[in-house]
Design a protein around this motif. Structure first.
Motif, PDB file in Angstrom:
ATOM      1  N   LYS A 140      33.839  46.237  39.199  1.00 23.55           N
ATOM      2  CA  LYS A 140      34.446  47.056  38.149  1.00 23.55           C
ATOM      3  C   LYS A 140      34.213  48.531  38.445  1.00 23.55           C
ATOM      4  CE  LYS A 140      34.247  47.932  33.189  1.00 23.55           C
ATOM      5  NZ  LYS A 140      33.670  47.512  31.912  1.00 23.55           N
ATOM      6  N   ARG A 141      35.272  49.316  38.228  1.00 26.54           N
ATOM      7  CA  ARG A 141      35.153  50.771  38.332  1.00 26.54           C
ATOM      8  C   ARG A 141      36.262  51.400  37.494  1.00 26.54           C
ATOM      9  NH1 ARG A 141      35.950  54.033  43.916  1.00 26.54           N
ATOM     10  NH2 ARG A 141      38.101  53.517  43.425  1.00 26.54           N
ATOM     11  N   ARG A 142      35.874  52.322  36.642  1.00 24.73           N
ATOM     12  CA  ARG A 142      36.822  53.111  35.843  1.00 24.73           C
ATOM     13  C   ARG A 142      37.976  52.309  35.262  1.00 24.73           C
ATOM     14  NH1 ARG A 142      38.252  57.209  40.033  1.00 24.73           N
ATOM     15  NH2 ARG A 142      36.461  56.657  41.264  1.00 24.73           N
ATOM     16  N   GLY A 143      37.677  51.290  34.491  1.00 26.85           N
ATOM     17  CA  GLY A 143      38.725  50.548  33.809  1.00 26.85           C
ATOM     18  C   GLY A 143      39.515  49.577  34.665  1.00 26.85           C
ATOM     19  N   ALA A 191      38.334  44.353  39.830  1.00 28.83           N
ATOM     20  CA  ALA A 191      38.890  43.899  41.112  1.00 28.83           C
ATOM     21  C   ALA A 191      38.268  42.560  41.482  1.00 28.83           C
ATOM     22  CB  ALA A 191      38.613  44.924  42.206  1.00 28.83           C
ATOM     23  N   PHE A 192      39.130  41.599  41.762  1.00 26.33           N
ATOM     24  CA  PHE A 192      38.724  40.302  42.292  1.00 26.33           C
ATOM     25  C   PHE A 192      38.916  40.430  43.801  1.00 26.33           C
ATOM     26  CE2 PHE A 192      39.950  39.776  37.944  1.00 26.33           C
ATOM     27  CZ  PHE A 192      38.968  38.946  37.435  1.00 26.33           C
ATOM     28  N   ALA A 202      44.561  34.972  43.813  1.00 25.11           N
ATOM     29  CA  ALA A 202      45.175  35.356  42.541  1.00 25.11           C
ATOM     30  C   ALA A 202      45.044  34.238  41.505  1.00 25.11           C
ATOM     31  CB  ALA A 202      46.634  35.723  42.755  1.00 25.11           C
ATOM     32  N   ALA A 203      45.247  33.002  41.925  1.00 28.85           N
ATOM     33  CA  ALA A 203      45.113  31.867  41.009  1.00 28.85           C
ATOM     34  C   ALA A 203      43.673  31.730  40.515  1.00 28.85           C
ATOM     35  CB  ALA A 203      45.572  30.581  41.692  1.00 28.85           C
ATOM     36  N   ALA A 204      42.713  31.915  41.416  1.00 24.42           N
ATOM     37  CA  ALA A 204      41.305  31.850  41.018  1.00 24.42           C
ATOM     38  C   ALA A 204      40.973  32.979  40.049  1.00 24.42           C
ATOM     39  CB  ALA A 204      40.409  31.911  42.262  1.00 24.42           C
ATOM     40  N   ALA A 205      41.468  34.174  40.333  1.00 25.20           N
ATOM     41  CA  ALA A 205      41.218  35.320  39.447  1.00 25.20           C
ATOM     42  C   ALA A 205      41.819  35.077  38.074  1.00 25.20           C
ATOM     43  CB  ALA A 205      41.788  36.590  40.069  1.00 25.20           C
ATOM     44  N   GLU A 206      43.013  34.527  38.034  1.00 24.07           N
ATOM     45  CA  GLU A 206      43.673  34.262  36.760  1.00 24.07           C
ATOM     46  C   GLU A 206      42.856  33.281  35.910  1.00 24.07           C
ATOM     47  OE1 GLU A 206      47.879  32.371  35.233  1.00 24.07           O
ATOM     48  OE2 GLU A 206      47.869  33.513  37.104  1.00 24.07           O
ATOM     49  N   ARG A 231      43.159  43.397  39.296  1.00 25.66           N
ATOM     50  CA  ARG A 231      43.907  43.385  40.552  1.00 25.66           C
ATOM     51  C   ARG A 231      43.150  42.554  41.580  1.00 25.66           C
ATOM     52  NH1 ARG A 231      42.657  49.646  42.347  1.00 25.66           N
ATOM     53  NH2 ARG A 231      40.904  49.146  43.707  1.00 25.66           N
ATOM     54  N   ILE A 232      43.858  42.206  42.642  1.00 28.42           N
ATOM     55  CA  ILE A 232      43.278  41.478  43.773  1.00 28.42           C
ATOM     56  C   ILE A 232      43.128  42.471  44.914  1.00 28.42           C
ATOM     57  CG2 ILE A 232      43.533  39.550  45.377  1.00 28.42           C
ATOM     58  CD1 ILE A 232      43.386  38.733  42.376  1.00 28.42           C
TER      59      ILE A 232
END
Length: 116
Positions: free
Chosen positions: A45-48, A51-52, A77-81, A95-96
């Protein structure tokens, strides 16, 4: 034996990527998050922005050009979702990203690598 070496190299790559992200102002929220869709190497995480991060380590810099493809990105992307709701709690953008690593070269950070 070969699989164990690859696993060790992958973990070392993830550690290096996490250190590099921290140096760039990112906070590492989690590592090696397993989902039914696959594993997420790093969540930062950085400034709002959440990132996966998919990390790829190769022994030769030339091999990095073929380390990531659309299939691998779609799995990331599927894992992040599957877990984004756990990390993007305050309306952060998600975002990825991809970080490519090889001995003797600086990490190559591809921000927002997946755009369906």
């Amino acid at each position: 034996m070969k699989r164990q070496l690859a696993e060790k190299s992958g973990r070392e790559g993830e550690t290096r990527a996490a250190m590099w992200l921290r140096a760039k102002g990112w906070q590492i929220l989690d590592r090696r998050v397993k989902t039914a869709a696959g594993e997420i190497d790093l969540i930062a995480k950085r400034r709002g922005v959440i990132a996966f991060v998919e990390v790829k380590w190769r022994r030769r810099r030339a091999d990095l050009d073929h380390a990531i493809d659309e299939y691998r990105l779609s799995r990331a992307a599927a894992a992040a979702e599957a877990v984004a709701h756990r990390y993007a709690l305050d309306g952060e953008d998600i975002r990825i990203d991809v970080i490519l690593l090889a001995p003797g070269s600086f990490p190559r950070h591809i921000a927002n690598a997946w755009q369906p």
